[in-house]
Design a protein around this motif. Structure first.
Motif, PDB file in Angstrom:
ATOM      1  N   GLU A 103      67.404  21.540  64.423  1.00  0.00           N
ATOM      2  CA  GLU A 103      67.478  20.882  66.309  1.00  0.00           C
ATOM      3  C   GLU A 103      67.333  19.746  66.327  1.00  0.00           C
ATOM      4  O   GLU A 103      67.630  19.437  67.924  1.00  0.00           O
ATOM      5  CB  GLU A 103      66.329  21.663  66.052  1.00  0.00           C
ATOM      6  N   ILE A 104      68.570  18.841  65.525  1.00  0.00           N
ATOM      7  CA  ILE A 104      69.202  17.554  66.328  1.00  0.00           C
ATOM      8  C   ILE A 104      70.231  17.153  66.421  1.00  0.00           C
ATOM      9  O   ILE A 104      70.891  17.786  64.966  1.00  0.00           O
ATOM     10  CB  ILE A 104      68.323  16.537  64.795  1.00  0.00           C
ATOM     11  N   TYR A 105      71.032  17.086  67.128  1.00  0.00           N
ATOM     12  CA  TYR A 105      71.693  17.001  67.467  1.00  0.00           C
ATOM     13  C   TYR A 105      72.413  15.170  67.738  1.00  0.00           C
ATOM     14  O   TYR A 105      72.075  14.204  69.259  1.00  0.00           O
ATOM     15  CB  TYR A 105      72.175  17.650  68.139  1.00  0.00           C
ATOM     16  N   ALA A 106      73.221  14.791  66.921  1.00  0.00           N
ATOM     17  CA  ALA A 106      73.242  13.360  66.979  1.00  0.00           C
ATOM     18  C   ALA A 106      74.545  13.134  67.981  1.00  0.00           C
ATOM     19  O   ALA A 106      75.290  13.701  68.230  1.00  0.00           O
ATOM     20  CB  ALA A 106      73.598  12.199  65.917  1.00  0.00           C
ATOM     21  N   SER A 107      74.514  11.917  68.629  1.00  0.00           N
ATOM     22  CA  SER A 107      75.208  11.450  69.625  1.00  0.00           C
ATOM     23  C   SER A 107      75.303  10.131  69.919  1.00  0.00           C
ATOM     24  O   SER A 107      75.319   9.108  68.984  1.00  0.00           O
ATOM     25  CB  SER A 107      74.671  12.022  70.879  1.00  0.00           C
ATOM     26  N   ASP A 108      76.462   9.621  70.816  1.00  0.00           N
ATOM     27  CA  ASP A 108      76.530   7.883  70.681  1.00  0.00           C
ATOM     28  C   ASP A 108      75.579   7.795  72.047  1.00  0.00           C
ATOM     29  O   ASP A 108      76.621   6.514  72.100  1.00  0.00           O
ATOM     30  CB  ASP A 108      78.415   8.184  70.892  1.00  0.00           C
ATOM     31  N   GLY A 109      74.882   8.170  71.849  1.00  0.00           N
ATOM     32  CA  GLY A 109      73.263   7.349  72.610  1.00  0.00           C
ATOM     33  C   GLY A 109      73.399   8.497  74.056  1.00  0.00           C
ATOM     34  O   GLY A 109      73.898   9.595  74.070  1.00  0.00           O
ATOM     35  N   ALA A 110      71.346   7.653  74.194  1.00  0.00           N
ATOM     36  CA  ALA A 110      70.879   8.560  75.131  1.00  0.00           C
ATOM     37  C   ALA A 110      71.771   9.219  77.006  1.00  0.00           C
ATOM     38  O   ALA A 110      71.619   9.915  76.833  1.00  0.00           O
ATOM     39  CB  ALA A 110      69.313   8.070  75.019  1.00  0.00           C
ATOM     40  N   LYS A 111      72.643   7.895  77.059  1.00  0.00           N
ATOM     41  CA  LYS A 111      73.176   7.977  78.359  1.00  0.00           C
ATOM     42  C   LYS A 111      74.141   8.930  78.206  1.00  0.00           C
ATOM     43  O   LYS A 111      74.400   9.747  79.668  1.00  0.00           O
ATOM     44  CB  LYS A 111      74.138   6.419  78.961  1.00  0.00           C
ATOM     45  N   CYS A 112      74.550   8.839  77.416  1.00  0.00           N
ATOM     46  CA  CYS A 112      75.963  10.349  77.508  1.00  0.00           C
ATOM     47  C   CYS A 112      75.305  11.682  77.677  1.00  0.00           C
ATOM     48  O   CYS A 112      75.617  12.393  78.269  1.00  0.00           O
ATOM     49  CB  CYS A 112      76.852  10.245  75.887  1.00  0.00           C
ATOM     50  N   ASP A 113      73.882  11.708  76.311  1.00  0.00           N
ATOM     51  CA  ASP A 113      73.524  12.567  76.290  1.00  0.00           C
ATOM     52  C   ASP A 113      72.950  13.325  78.463  1.00  0.00           C
ATOM     53  O   ASP A 113      72.442  14.762  78.252  1.00  0.00           O
ATOM     54  CB  ASP A 113      71.711  13.351  75.474  1.00  0.00           C
ATOM     55  N   CYS A 114      72.124  12.384  78.421  1.00  0.00           N
ATOM     56  CA  CYS A 114      71.480  12.546  80.289  1.00  0.00           C
ATOM     57  C   CYS A 114      72.536  12.802  80.773  1.00  0.00           C
ATOM     58  O   CYS A 114      72.792  14.186  81.900  1.00  0.00           O
ATOM     59  CB  CYS A 114      70.608  10.712  80.070  1.00  0.00           C
ATOM     60  N   GLY A 115      73.764  12.485  80.614  1.00  0.00           N
ATOM     61  CA  GLY A 115      74.964  12.578  81.253  1.00  0.00           C
ATOM     62  C   GLY A 115      75.398  14.462  81.036  1.00  0.00           C
ATOM     63  O   GLY A 115      76.032  15.340  82.011  1.00  0.00           O
ATOM     64  N   ASN A 116      75.571  14.745  79.599  1.00  0.00           N
ATOM     65  CA  ASN A 116      75.868  15.525  79.014  1.00  0.00           C
ATOM     66  C   ASN A 116      75.173  17.380  79.361  1.00  0.00           C
ATOM     67  O   ASN A 116      75.986  18.160  80.050  1.00  0.00           O
ATOM     68  CB  ASN A 116      77.141  15.467  77.718  1.00  0.00           C
TER      69      ASN A 116
END
Ligand code: PLP
Length: 395
Positions: A103-116
């Motif tokens: 259930e965990i999806y790694a990303s290049d940061g919280a800002k990108c996830d919040c926007g995406n």
């Protein structure tokens, strides 16, 4: 040449952000007029201490692997290597929270996830607290979504509440501990939001980027609250907890139990990420894994405590002067009321001209931030102590 194409008209609805450029202009003008002033910047929202030795060693090892044919790696998996997803899952388990690695999806940061994450939703009413980290608002406005601001203020110590909301099917952004206010939800206050979301079929997008600063037993993850696995996604980051602002790694948790219209949200997120994202660099994921190890966490927490102590130094003066503030306790931020009913920019000018100290005017984070001011603990201990003694002269 002016092209015959249509651009996204909603970009015209996004408020221009002059906050940090206006701050920089004023600071530059002051420095030109007063070249001997030693300006202290307490407006910084970025970390200033280096990566933990354990993290650096892991990244060095990973770079060497990338330089050998036998251990070279190409594209990383879109959702993160298993070793990282499992390390994040263990971090939750250590805090008593069950979040399976799937259930965990790694990303290049919280800002990108919040926007995406906006990509996976249709037309909904979006609730966003005011004042707020501007990314939630701007990314929804850019997509032409309907946003309603939730005013906050002293009455609730700048924490939004669901009181008075009567609709359903909202998407609600919550951030705890918050930026700019540093305010953290207690268990009951966060529980009230989870109850509200469950009752009204709403989704909570919970930003826990500052969880490492929590010291008073407040929840560090939304999943510490019963029922959150049915109605909340969580976005987190190593930026502030392990100094990854320039290294870039975060993650999003989408429990497989959250669905809308019979469609599990994680399927949409997986589809979105597989289409538009090509994974976090291997070297960074090894660094992130090390940051989540017991040694990495212990080393990084020394930095977190350093920033928190700076924030507490600022808070000590405000307490002493009877000035209202939130934050510091669970946050690198101190959100203070401007003295004598001053406006945010008025107080900014006063601090700069009389003390050569730079902070961030609260009005830049939303209408409800007017009359407030953000100071941060991300500077050096020496500069913070010096700034506080200068502030003591004028408060
Ligand atoms: N969320 C909040 C509330 C923040 O204040 C910030 C950065 O300041 C971020 C997310 C961005 O984090 P990241 O560096 O992981 O993109």
């Amino acid at each position: 040449m002016d092209l015959k194409i249509n651009t996204n008209v909603h970009f015209g609805d996004v408020a221009e952000s002059y906050l940090f450029s206006d701050v920089a202009k004023k600071v530059k003008a002051h420095a030109a007029l007063h070249p001997d002033d030693r300006i202290i910047r307490l407006g910084i929202g970025d970390v200033t201490l280096p990566l933990a030795p354990t993290v650096v060693a892991a990244m060095e090892r990973a770079v060497r692997e990338m330089g050998k044919k036998e251990t070279f790696r190409g594209y990383a998996p879109e959702y993160g290597y298993d070793f990282l997803r499992e390390a994040i899952s263990r971090r939750y388990a250590d805090a008593g929270v069950d979040v399976p690695s799937s259930e965990i999806y790694a990303s290049d940061g919280a800002k990108c996830d919040c926007g995406n994450i906006v990509d996976i939703f249709g037309d909904n009413e979006i609730l966003i607290p005011d004042p707020v980290y501007p990314v939630y608002l701007d990314s929804n406005v850019m997509a032409g979504r309907r946003v309603t601001l939730l005013p906050t203020g002293r009455g609730t110590d700048f924490l939004p509440t669901p009181d008075g909301l009567s609709g359903e099917g909202y998407i609600i952004y919550l951030c705890s501990p918050g930026n700019p206010t540093g305010a953290a939800f207690g268990r009951d206050a966060l529980g009230a939001w989870i109850d509200f979301a469950s009752r009204t079929g709403s989704l909570i997008i919970y930003d826990s980027a500052y969880e490492a600063f929590v010291t008073d037993g407040s929840p560090r993850s939304v999943y510490e609250i019963e029922g959150a696995r049915e109605c909340a996604v969580e976005i987190c980051s190593l930026s502030k907890s392990a100094g990854f602002t320039g290294t870039r790694c975060g993650w999003c948790v989408i429990p497989h139990t959250v669905s809308a219209g019979g469609v599990p949200l994680y399927r949409l997120w997986e589809r979105r990420q597989a289409t538009k994202f090509n994974g976090v660099p291997y070297v960074v994921q090894r660094g992130a894994e090390a940051a989540l190890s017991p040694e990495g966490r212990a080393e990084s927490m020394e930095n977190v405590r350093y920033y928190a102590k700076n924030a507490e130094t600022i808070a000590g003066l405000l307490r002493d002067r009877g000035i209202y503030f939130t934050g510091a306790k669970n946050s690198p931020y101190v959100w203070m009321e401007c003295p004598h009913g001053m406006g945010s920019w008025e107080f900014f000018d006063l601090l700069l001209s009389r003390a050569a100290v730079v902070g961030t005017p609260g009005a830049g984070f939303g209408k409800c931030g007017e009359g407030y001011f953000r100071l941060t603990g991300f500077g050096s201990a020496e500069a913070t102590a010096e700034a506080v003694s200068r502030l003591a002269e004028i408060l």
